[in-house]
Design an enzyme around this catalytic site. Sequence first.
Site, PDB file in Angstrom:
ATOM      1  N   ASP A 182      44.513  96.611  24.825  1.00  0.00           N
ATOM      2  CA  ASP A 182      44.432  95.492  25.695  1.00  0.00           C
ATOM      3  C   ASP A 182      46.079  95.194  26.003  1.00  0.00           C
ATOM      4  OD1 ASP A 182      44.438  93.155  27.065  1.00  0.00           O
ATOM      5  OD2 ASP A 182      42.855  92.305  26.102  1.00  0.00           O
ATOM      6  N   LYS A 207      45.550  88.168  35.262  1.00  0.00           N
ATOM      7  CA  LYS A 207      46.908  87.766  34.777  1.00  0.00           C
ATOM      8  C   LYS A 207      48.129  88.457  35.550  1.00  0.00           C
ATOM      9  CE  LYS A 207      44.384  85.525  31.856  1.00  0.00           C
ATOM     10  NZ  LYS A 207      42.960  86.331  31.485  1.00  0.00           N
TER      11      LYS A 207
HETATM   12  C1  LIG Z   1      44.640  89.205  26.360  1.00  0.00           C
HETATM   13  C2  LIG Z   1      43.313  89.075  27.131  1.00  0.00           C
HETATM   14  N1  LIG Z   1      42.460  89.891  27.448  1.00  0.00           N
HETATM   15  C3  LIG Z   1      41.313  89.746  28.116  1.00  0.00           C
HETATM   16  C4  LIG Z   1      41.083  88.544  28.707  1.00  0.00           C
HETATM   17  C5  LIG Z   1      39.773  88.353  29.570  1.00  0.00           C
HETATM   18  O1  LIG Z   1      40.037  88.436  30.750  1.00  0.00           O
HETATM   19  P1  LIG Z   1      39.283  87.501  32.083  1.00  0.00           P
HETATM   20  O2  LIG Z   1      39.583  86.182  31.687  1.00  0.00           O
HETATM   21  O3  LIG Z   1      39.629  88.153  33.236  1.00  0.00           O
HETATM   22  O4  LIG Z   1      37.617  87.864  31.661  1.00  0.00           O
HETATM   23  C6  LIG Z   1      41.960  87.481  28.419  1.00  0.00           C
HETATM   24  C7  LIG Z   1      41.737  86.365  29.299  1.00  0.00           C
HETATM   25  O5  LIG Z   1      42.415  85.325  28.786  1.00  0.00           O
HETATM   26  C8  LIG Z   1      43.323  87.684  27.678  1.00  0.00           C
HETATM   27  O6  LIG Z   1      44.198  86.867  27.794  1.00  0.00           O
END
Ligand SMILES: Cc1ncc(COP(=O)(O)O)c(C=O)c1O
Length: 394
Positions: A182, A207
């Site tokens: 990630d 983000k």
């Molecule tokens: C590190 C990380 N991965 C995944 C996600 C999940 O993404 P989404 O909110 O677009 O579904 C987030 C959401 O805050 C995140 O901070």
Amino acid sequence: MTQNQNEWQTAGFATRAIHAGQEPDPQTGAVVVPIYQVSTYKQDGVGNLRNGYEYSRSGNPTRTAYEEALAAVEGAADAFAFATGLAAEDVILRSVLNPGDHVLVPNDAYGGTYRLINRVHTRWGITNTPVDLSDLDAVRAALTPTTRVIWVETPTNPLLNIADIEALAAIAHEAGALLVVDNTFATPYLQQPIALGADIVVHSTTKYIGGHSDVVGGAAMIAAGAKVPGSDESVAEAIGFLANAAGAVPGPFDAWLALRGLKTLAVRVNQHCDNAERVVEFLQDHPEVTEVLYPGLESHPHHAVAAKQMRRFGGMISFRTGSKESALQVVAKTKVFALAESLGGVESLIEHPGLMTHASVAGSALEVPEDLVRVSVGIEDADDLIEDLKQALS
Ligand SMILES: Cc1ncc(COP(=O)(O)O)c(C=O)c1O
């Protein structure tokens, strides 16, 4: 599904972000990819499709352009866009795992990721073990004969821990597992996991890639030649199949907004980093702050690994104030930093992870300290950000 465009492969990061997949429109010369706000496409005879477009769940030209740009900036062979980051994570895991398989997850992963793996995927026979990914012996010890994925988040949300992508890729591959990274906090501009051995990169494009807090989205980027563990099936084909079969794709306008954000990623992230470095300096000297968590600090326990694999250290900072009450007071008092979940936009945000983004992991191995404050440092004037934190901490 897209194939990375060879012609941009040797270009610099910003050039790829602005041009890959984004040729001027052949009919009009429009230099920006149009929003193809359409659900279906006229066929020139049954099954005789124009450029492969049939129905917008399966493919849409705005999304294709965006996916080609995403693949190009991560150095991936293929990229798929999703409606949210969690939709991307869900499709990745369900594409490469079967009931009975096991996943190693960071013991400080984003709360929503852990909730998905621990409360949704367990119902379909997937087991998991939270582990401290900065401890490579602990990672080796947590592997089981059925481990098929090591899930990495680096830096982690919200504790800003760092995992060594290259070392973890070697451990995963030796165990016959895939390494999924990630890369949301670092962005492809600061960190290139595929070049370090990762098989799949995932983003919440909500983000930094979107970058303006106006769209939610996710993306999966896949390394050339990645195969589903224990089979000959290509990971890209498996993900492409499930993306279409389950259907959590972004609409054309969301894909267009995220693509527009991606074009300015490099300049924005440099400014986020400049401002974060100033804010870290201020917080470190403040008597009300008991600890500053930022991988750019030489005192950070994983600074050496961060320096090895990141260009700079990003715009996310967490700090501790000694008590839940004082942490809640700080987040209530800022004016430039808006009290809000999410991160990575041009505007600065502040939050209390324990009661907000990470409330879903309270009571689990992933619970976060109650005096923790997380800030997403925006690209406003750094002096204004520091003044705002100064009055909130006073
Ligand atoms: C590190 C990380 N991965 C995944 C996600 C999940 O993404 P989404 O909110 O677009 O579904 C987030 C959401 O805050 C995140 O901070």
